[in-house]
Write a protein that holds these residues in place. Structure first.
Motif, PDB file in Angstrom:
ATOM      1  N   LYS A   1      51.666  58.520  55.880  1.00  0.00           N
ATOM      2  CA  LYS A   1      51.072  59.206  57.023  1.00  0.00           C
ATOM      3  C   LYS A   1      50.021  60.178  56.506  1.00  0.00           C
ATOM      4  CE  LYS A   1      54.527  62.945  57.224  1.00  0.00           C
ATOM      5  NZ  LYS A   1      55.076  62.613  55.885  1.00  0.00           N
ATOM      6  N   PRO A   2      49.075  60.574  57.322  1.00  0.00           N
ATOM      7  CA  PRO A   2      48.082  61.557  56.892  1.00  0.00           C
ATOM      8  C   PRO A   2      48.754  62.831  56.373  1.00  0.00           C
ATOM      9  CG  PRO A   2      47.374  60.538  58.928  1.00  0.00           C
ATOM     10  CD  PRO A   2      48.771  60.040  58.678  1.00  0.00           C
ATOM     11  N   GLY A   3      48.243  63.333  55.275  1.00  0.00           N
ATOM     12  CA  GLY A   3      48.802  64.527  54.644  1.00  0.00           C
ATOM     13  C   GLY A   3      49.685  64.241  53.456  1.00  0.00           C
ATOM     14  N   ASP A   4      50.153  63.005  53.282  1.00  0.00           N
ATOM     15  CA  ASP A   4      50.979  62.664  52.126  1.00  0.00           C
ATOM     16  C   ASP A   4      50.161  62.756  50.839  1.00  0.00           C
ATOM     17  OD1 ASP A   4      53.251  62.174  53.616  1.00  0.00           O
ATOM     18  OD2 ASP A   4      52.961  59.995  53.690  1.00  0.00           O
ATOM     19  N   ARG A   5      50.755  63.346  49.802  1.00  0.00           N
ATOM     20  CA  ARG A   5      50.131  63.355  48.470  1.00  0.00           C
ATOM     21  C   ARG A   5      50.644  62.134  47.706  1.00  0.00           C
ATOM     22  NH1 ARG A   5      51.176  66.905  43.259  1.00  0.00           N
ATOM     23  NH2 ARG A   5      53.247  67.031  44.191  1.00  0.00           N
ATOM     24  N   VAL A   6      49.721  61.305  47.253  1.00  0.00           N
ATOM     25  CA  VAL A   6      50.125  60.044  46.646  1.00  0.00           C
ATOM     26  C   VAL A   6      49.419  59.837  45.305  1.00  0.00           C
ATOM     27  CG1 VAL A   6      50.671  58.879  48.820  1.00  0.00           C
ATOM     28  CG2 VAL A   6      48.334  58.776  47.927  1.00  0.00           C
ATOM     29  N   LEU A   7      50.137  59.186  44.391  1.00  0.00           N
ATOM     30  CA  LEU A   7      49.496  58.632  43.210  1.00  0.00           C
ATOM     31  C   LEU A   7      49.308  57.149  43.477  1.00  0.00           C
ATOM     32  CD1 LEU A   7      51.607  56.887  41.106  1.00  0.00           C
ATOM     33  CD2 LEU A   7      52.586  59.165  40.914  1.00  0.00           C
ATOM     34  N   VAL A   8      48.183  56.626  43.061  1.00  0.00           N
ATOM     35  CA  VAL A   8      47.836  55.244  43.373  1.00  0.00           C
ATOM     36  C   VAL A   8      47.776  54.451  42.065  1.00  0.00           C
ATOM     37  CG1 VAL A   8      46.186  53.702  44.480  1.00  0.00           C
ATOM     38  CG2 VAL A   8      46.518  56.023  45.376  1.00  0.00           C
ATOM     39  N   PRO A   9      48.734  53.560  41.806  1.00  0.00           N
ATOM     40  CA  PRO A   9      48.679  52.740  40.592  1.00  0.00           C
ATOM     41  C   PRO A   9      47.363  51.979  40.498  1.00  0.00           C
ATOM     42  CG  PRO A   9      50.808  52.490  41.679  1.00  0.00           C
ATOM     43  CD  PRO A   9      49.923  53.262  42.624  1.00  0.00           C
ATOM     44  N   PHE A  10      46.911  51.752  39.273  1.00  0.00           N
ATOM     45  CA  PHE A  10      45.635  51.052  39.131  1.00  0.00           C
ATOM     46  C   PHE A  10      45.721  49.606  39.597  1.00  0.00           C
ATOM     47  CE2 PHE A  10      47.556  49.866  35.052  1.00  0.00           C
ATOM     48  CZ  PHE A  10      47.119  48.557  34.848  1.00  0.00           C
ATOM     49  N   ASN A  11      46.931  49.028  39.605  1.00  0.00           N
ATOM     50  CA  ASN A  11      47.099  47.666  40.112  1.00  0.00           C
ATOM     51  C   ASN A  11      47.019  47.660  41.636  1.00  0.00           C
ATOM     52  OD1 ASN A  11      49.907  48.439  38.455  1.00  0.00           O
ATOM     53  ND2 ASN A  11      48.564  47.057  37.342  1.00  0.00           N
ATOM     54  N   ILE A  12      46.324  46.692  42.195  1.00  0.00           N
ATOM     55  CA  ILE A  12      46.370  46.434  43.640  1.00  0.00           C
ATOM     56  C   ILE A  12      47.253  45.205  43.817  1.00  0.00           C
ATOM     57  CG2 ILE A  12      45.052  45.922  45.718  1.00  0.00           C
ATOM     58  CD1 ILE A  12      42.621  47.192  44.309  1.00  0.00           C
TER      59      ILE A  12
ATOM     60  N   ILE B   1      44.656  60.277  42.105  1.00  0.00           N
ATOM     61  CA  ILE B   1      45.647  60.702  43.099  1.00  0.00           C
ATOM     62  C   ILE B   1      44.895  61.373  44.234  1.00  0.00           C
ATOM     63  CG2 ILE B   1      47.458  61.028  41.378  1.00  0.00           C
ATOM     64  CD1 ILE B   1      47.030  64.081  41.725  1.00  0.00           C
ATOM     65  N   GLY B   2      45.564  61.526  45.376  1.00  0.00           N
ATOM     66  CA  GLY B   2      44.896  62.181  46.488  1.00  0.00           C
ATOM     67  C   GLY B   2      45.791  62.387  47.685  1.00  0.00           C
ATOM     68  N   ILE B   3      45.160  62.767  48.770  1.00  0.00           N
ATOM     69  CA  ILE B   3      45.838  63.046  50.035  1.00  0.00           C
ATOM     70  C   ILE B   3      45.448  61.962  51.044  1.00  0.00           C
ATOM     71  CG2 ILE B   3      46.220  64.725  51.871  1.00  0.00           C
ATOM     72  CD1 ILE B   3      47.085  65.700  49.086  1.00  0.00           C
ATOM     73  N   VAL B   4      46.446  61.380  51.689  1.00  0.00           N
ATOM     74  CA  VAL B   4      46.181  60.358  52.698  1.00  0.00           C
ATOM     75  C   VAL B   4      45.462  61.007  53.877  1.00  0.00           C
ATOM     76  CG1 VAL B   4      47.209  58.696  54.293  1.00  0.00           C
ATOM     77  CG2 VAL B   4      48.175  58.985  51.998  1.00  0.00           C
TER      78      VAL B   4
ATOM     79  N   TYR C   1      52.443  55.750  45.721  1.00  0.00           N
ATOM     80  CA  TYR C   1      53.761  56.344  45.498  1.00  0.00           C
ATOM     81  C   TYR C   1      53.668  57.814  45.890  1.00  0.00           C
ATOM     82  CZ  TYR C   1      58.138  57.369  42.978  1.00  0.00           C
ATOM     83  OH  TYR C   1      59.421  57.745  42.634  1.00  0.00           O
ATOM     84  N   LYS C   2      54.520  58.255  46.795  1.00  0.00           N
ATOM     85  CA  LYS C   2      54.503  59.660  47.208  1.00  0.00           C
ATOM     86  C   LYS C   2      54.936  60.544  46.048  1.00  0.00           C
ATOM     87  CE  LYS C   2      55.592  58.687  52.061  1.00  0.00           C
ATOM     88  NZ  LYS C   2      56.568  58.907  53.159  1.00  0.00           N
ATOM     89  N   VAL C   3      54.115  61.552  45.755  1.00  0.00           N
ATOM     90  CA  VAL C   3      54.380  62.417  44.612  1.00  0.00           C
ATOM     91  C   VAL C   3      55.399  63.477  44.998  1.00  0.00           C
ATOM     92  CG1 VAL C   3      53.356  63.956  42.903  1.00  0.00           C
ATOM     93  CG2 VAL C   3      52.014  62.039  43.814  1.00  0.00           C
ATOM     94  N   PRO C   4      56.510  63.588  44.271  1.00  0.00           N
ATOM     95  CA  PRO C   4      57.482  64.645  44.566  1.00  0.00           C
ATOM     96  C   PRO C   4      56.854  66.026  44.428  1.00  0.00           C
ATOM     97  CG  PRO C   4      58.420  63.000  43.078  1.00  0.00           C
ATOM     98  CD  PRO C   4      56.946  62.710  43.171  1.00  0.00           C
TER      99      PRO C   4
END
Length: 394
Positions: free
Chosen positions: A77-88, A63-66, A145-148
């Motif tokens: 957008k920059p600053g969004d915290r997202v989880l990134v599924p392993f599937n592309i 997971i990380g910050i855009v 996916y944006k993390v709540p």
């Protein structure tokens, strides 16, 4: 940036690599704040995955910050915290339209049998993974996916693979109310499969492994009955004894190609590589399930053949389902399970380690030292999360 760097079997280094850049208008650059070591990363670490090239960066749970988005990206957008599924995945092909994101037809030019994954060799597209300070995320409008705000980082990172895979394992087992479910493997995915089986209505859950501390953990966490296969002479016979000689209603293989328990399978599948891994757990699952029962496979196997008793499966009339998890399909309802207290993913994390010590972290996880169940790597630029990292160098 700092990133893991594969140098050969059992040789992971952390070194400086060029920062990723936007290569396509649909890309995003994510600054990583959590990255897990997955059990399937050990197949890479041990040199069992085809077309794994020196210099590859591992990591498909992060997971990380855009930090930056391409000109065509509309949902982030920059600053969004997202989880990134392993599937592309592309979101628009035949398979993506059916929410089979692990089977995307457009993201892996290297193979027809699997879609694109982060950090998992050129067999799955050659994309660098998230055990790094930054990662390039293709198809950024459909994958992340944006993390709540109410979901903490440690729960979010386990929503990128381990929890959805365990949950889908139970879903594919087609569990009915009161069923007996046997899970082979007490790693993170097996633990989550055991826990999820109750959500689908299981009446009894049994977990088979041979590592005592993992069995102790899943006994409490799932909760589940446990069997140490080192302590029984015949696993399938033992399961039948536990189930009035019928066998389990459903069996889940959450081990895959590095299963222990059979010298023949280990010799041909792990040491000489005459088959695509040791299919011991799948062998046991086929022989332990009742007639007309269900087999669910989420353990990773290679792209060639495996020696399994397919005749037994035919004659018993088994239903076998298997796939890579369609992570994004599961995330919304798994978040609700977390909110309602049905699932607490972060409890399985035993080690939070600085990214710089990834080599030692892999060694500990591979060798089952220090009661290790799940390791999270925390990069130097992870912000406040960095304070949670603890050195494993003694």
């Amino acid at each position: 940036m700092l990133a893991t760097n594969f140098r050969g079997p059992y040789r992971i280094r952390v070194s400086q690599k060029p920062d990723p850049v936007i290569e396509h208008p649909g890309d995003a650059i994510v600054r990583v704040i959590r990255a897990c070591i997955c059990g399937s990363d050990l197949h890479l670490y041990h040199g069992l995955v085809p077309d794994l090239r020196v210099g590859h960066t591992f990591g498909h749970e992060f997971i990380g910050i855009v930090e930056e988005v391409g000109s065509a990206v509309e949902t982030l957008k920059p600053g969004d915290r997202v989880l990134v599924p392993f599937n592309i995945f592309c979101g628009s092909c035949f398979f993506c339209q059916r929410e089979l994101y692990g089977n995307c037809h457009n993201t892996n030019p290297e193979a027809t049998a699997v879609g694109g994954f982060y950090g998992y060799s050129h067999t799955t597209g050659g994309y660098d993974g998230g055990q790094a300070e930054f990662v390039r995320v293709p198809m950024a409008d459909v994958g992340p996916y944006k993390v709540p705000d109410d979901i903490v980082d440690d729960d979010a990172v386990l929503l990128t693979d381990a929890l959805p895979t365990g949950y889908q394992a139970s879903e594919m087992a087609d569990i009915h109310e009161g069923d007996t479910v046997v899970v082979f493997g007490a790693g993170p995915v097996g633990i989550f499969a055991a826990r999820s089986s109750w959500l689908f209505g299981a009446g009894r859950v049994i977990v088979v492994d041979h590592i005592d501390y993992r069995l102790d953990f899943v006994r409490r966490y799932a909760p589940a009955e446990v069997v140490n296969f080192r302590e029984v002479s015949d696993v399938a016979l033992h399961i039948k004894k536990m189930t009035d000689w019928l066998g389990a209603d459903a069996c889940i293989d959450a081990v895959g190609c590095e299963a222990s328990g059979s010298l023949t399978q280990t010799l041909t599948g792990r040491w000489t590589m005459l088959q695509a891994g040791a299919a011991t757990a799948l062998f046991w699952a086929i022989n332990s399930v009742r007639k007309a029962g269900n087999i669910s496979i989420v353990g990773v196997y290679g792209p060639t053949f495996n020696a399994v008793p397919i005749g037994n499966a035919l004659n018993k009339g088994l239903t076998m389902r298997m796939n890579q998890a369609s992570v994004k399909r599961h995330v919304p309802h798994l978040i609700e399970h977390i909110r309602q207290g049905h699932l607490n993913p972060k409890e399985i994390i035993t080690h939070r380690v600085p990214l710089e010590e990834a080599s030692d972290a892999y060694h500990i996880f591979s060798s089952k030292y220090d009661n290790c169940i799940k390791t999270v790597l925390i990069p130097p630029r992870a912000g406040s999360a960095r304070a949670l990292a603890r050195s494993v160098i003694h």
